[in-house]
Design an enzyme around this catalytic site. Structure first.
Site, PDB file in Angstrom:
ATOM      1  N   ALA A 284      59.792  38.086 -15.916  1.00  0.00           N
ATOM      2  CA  ALA A 284      58.714  38.925 -15.403  1.00  0.00           C
ATOM      3  C   ALA A 284      58.109  39.912 -16.391  1.00  0.00           C
ATOM      4  O   ALA A 284      56.958  40.321 -16.220  1.00  0.00           O
ATOM      5  CB  ALA A 284      59.208  39.698 -14.177  1.00  0.00           C
ATOM      6  N   ALA A 285      58.862  40.355 -17.389  1.00  0.00           N
ATOM      7  CA  ALA A 285      58.358  41.424 -18.259  1.00  0.00           C
ATOM      8  C   ALA A 285      57.113  40.967 -19.027  1.00  0.00           C
ATOM      9  O   ALA A 285      57.016  39.784 -19.390  1.00  0.00           O
ATOM     10  CB  ALA A 285      59.447  41.855 -19.235  1.00  0.00           C
ATOM     11  N   ASP A 305      64.191  39.860 -15.562  1.00  0.00           N
ATOM     12  CA  ASP A 305      64.003  39.645 -16.991  1.00  0.00           C
ATOM     13  C   ASP A 305      65.319  39.899 -17.707  1.00  0.00           C
ATOM     14  O   ASP A 305      66.112  40.745 -17.289  1.00  0.00           O
ATOM     15  CB  ASP A 305      62.918  40.553 -17.570  1.00  0.00           C
ATOM     16  N   ASP A 350      57.257  31.884 -15.709  1.00  0.00           N
ATOM     17  CA  ASP A 350      56.407  32.142 -16.868  1.00  0.00           C
ATOM     18  C   ASP A 350      57.325  32.161 -18.093  1.00  0.00           C
ATOM     19  O   ASP A 350      57.780  33.206 -18.533  1.00  0.00           O
ATOM     20  CB  ASP A 350      55.683  33.475 -16.685  1.00  0.00           C
ATOM     21  N   CYS A 403      52.015  30.353 -22.276  1.00  0.00           N
ATOM     22  CA  CYS A 403      50.812  30.765 -23.008  1.00  0.00           C
ATOM     23  C   CYS A 403      50.729  29.936 -24.287  1.00  0.00           C
ATOM     24  O   CYS A 403      50.500  30.447 -25.374  1.00  0.00           O
ATOM     25  CB  CYS A 403      50.818  32.257 -23.299  1.00  0.00           C
TER      26      CYS A 403
END
Length: 450
Positions: A284-285, A305, A350, A403
């Site tokens: 999450a961070a 995290d 993520d 990403c």
């Protein structure tokens, strides 16, 4: 926002903490004014030597500037970011001007910074050379002052020939590592030049409006009144015409708005958990996607995290925005250490990745990343997916996100997951390539059918 989509139907397989470094004080200048170009070159050289010489991230290396006045920090950051964005350019030129490599890392970084300034501030050429020589004296006494002066003046005499030769060098002309370019060419035969160009540019600044506090039109009106021009992007985003400091944003301290790339805002839009859902944000961070999920619906959300320092940033972001979640410092792949055996309706994964889609924000990635890292990231990503899947309810959704623009971390990762697991439906895949309004991201939305 351009995107590439793949939609699949249900498939059945054919076979079964980081430590934040301390902030050492930067020495006070001996002969240079703190607002001089020379001092900014000194500071930038020390930052670059940490990145290029010691392998530290740019964010960590910039901690060296923590005790500097704002103007000195800003000037040094401009040089450091500029040198790292122009991967290979300064190195190519120095390779042509010097008979042997320079082993003093800070002076080498100083030369790279001075070359960057000579290319971007050509109207100040004599002053840049003089200030670079003075900076060399600050870094190493008189040892390298003549070298710095000679190299820079030789560059100015030979500039046209050097730049013509540099245009024929693959790495220097495209400002990316050779292996990186080869991967992009294989994956994006027609689009790779635009991906490379975006990676060399300065990033856009996009805001995410906190819909629990204010509507997008109302906040845009506040920006208009302050003379800040924007245009809408996505459901909750506003793209600034010109970047500015967050302290200049109306209501930032009151939680009306956050800074988040338009591509990153797609995560909450795609996962779209129903109000009241139990949701896990597994990596999450620093909490941007966590906050966006909570701004979109009332949720029972667990934000996880592995890094304790970064977990504190999640708490700080949620507090500013007036949001609440259960925040835990833990390894998401070791569920037995933190999970309470209550399955989740939705999971956001993520995952750690190469960052190849956000290189314009983190240009040190070009220097620090190695081709062998891609396989290592892919292995870790697969482990995270396999660890999180059992935590999801039947009928629940998991959004896999990176990403990155490298297929090995994205579509190929999902292909392999679908082979390993049964009763899974891939609802959609979306590959965002970096462009004017967004960075590069990949998303795959998976549903557990049983």
């Amino acid at each position: 926002m351009s995107r590439t989509l793949r939609v699949r139907k249900a498939t059945t397989p054919t076979a079964a903490g980081a430590v934040t470094p301390s902030r050492p004080a930067t020495p006070v200048p001996k002969t240079l004014a703190s607002d001089s170009l020379g001092w900014s070159l000194v500071l930038a050289a020390r930052v670059l030597a940490e990145v290029q010489g010691k392998g530290r991230s740019l964010n960590d290396a910039l901690l060296l500037l923590a005790d500097q006045p704002p103007h000195a920090r800003a000037a040094a950051q401009d040089v450091a970011y500029g040198v790292l964005r122009r991967y290979g350019c300064g190195e190519f030129i120095l390779g042509r001007l010097m008979s042997k490599p320079l082993t003093h890392k800070e002076t080498l970084a100083l030369l790279l910074g001075a070359l960057y300034r000579l290319e971007t501030r050509s109207d100040s050429t004599p002053m840049i050379v003089d200030q670079a020589v003075a900076a060399a004296g600050e870094l190493a006494g008189d040892v390298f002052k003549r070298l710095v002066n000679g190299v820079l003046r030789n560059y100015l005499r030979q500039r046209d020939a050097l730049l013509a030769a540099m245009a024929l060098d693959e790495e220097a002309s495209h400002q990316h590592p050779r292996w990186w370019l080869a991967r992009l060419r294989r994956a994006y035969r027609d689009q790779w030049p635009s991906i490379v160009a975006a990676g060399n540019a300065s990033p856009p600044m996009t805001l995410r409006v906190n819909q629990r506090r204010i509507t997008v039109p109302d906040y845009r009106a506040r920006l208009d009144a302050a003379g800040i021009l924007t245009r809408p992007v996505g459901r909750h985003g506003l793209l600034l015409q010109e970047p500015l400091a967050v302290v200049a944003l109306p209501g930032f301290g009151d939680g009306l708005v956050s800074v988040q790339d338009a591509g990153a805002q797609r995560a909450a839009e795609l996962l779209d958990p129903a109000p009241g859902s139990r949701v896990l944000d597994a990596c999450a961070a620093p909490g941007g996607k966590t906050a966006h999920l909570l701004e979109s619906a009332t949720l029972d959300l667990v934000a996880l995290d592995i890094d304790a320092e970064r977990t504190q940033r999640i708490q700080a972001n949620l507090q500013r925005l007036g949001l609440t979640a259960t925040v835990i410092t833990a390894d998401c792949t070791a569920a037995a250490r933190w999970w309470d055996n209550r399955p989740f309706d939705a999971i956001l994964a993520d995952v750690p990745c190469s960052g190849s889609g956000v290189v314009r924000r983190h240009p040190d990635i070009k220097t620090l990343r190695r081709e062998s890292d891609i396989r290592r990231f892919a292995h870790h990503q697969a482990a995270i997916l396999d660890a999180l899947w059992p935590l999801l309810k039947p009928g629940g959704k998991l959004l896999y996100a990176t990403c990155s623009v490298f297929p090995e971390e994205n579509a190929a990762q999902i292909d392999a997951f679908l082979v390993r697991h049964s009763a899974v439906e891939c609802l959609l895949e979306e590959q965002l390539l970096p462009q004017d309004e967004n960075d590069g991201f990949y998303y795959a939305l998976l549903r557990k059918t049983v």
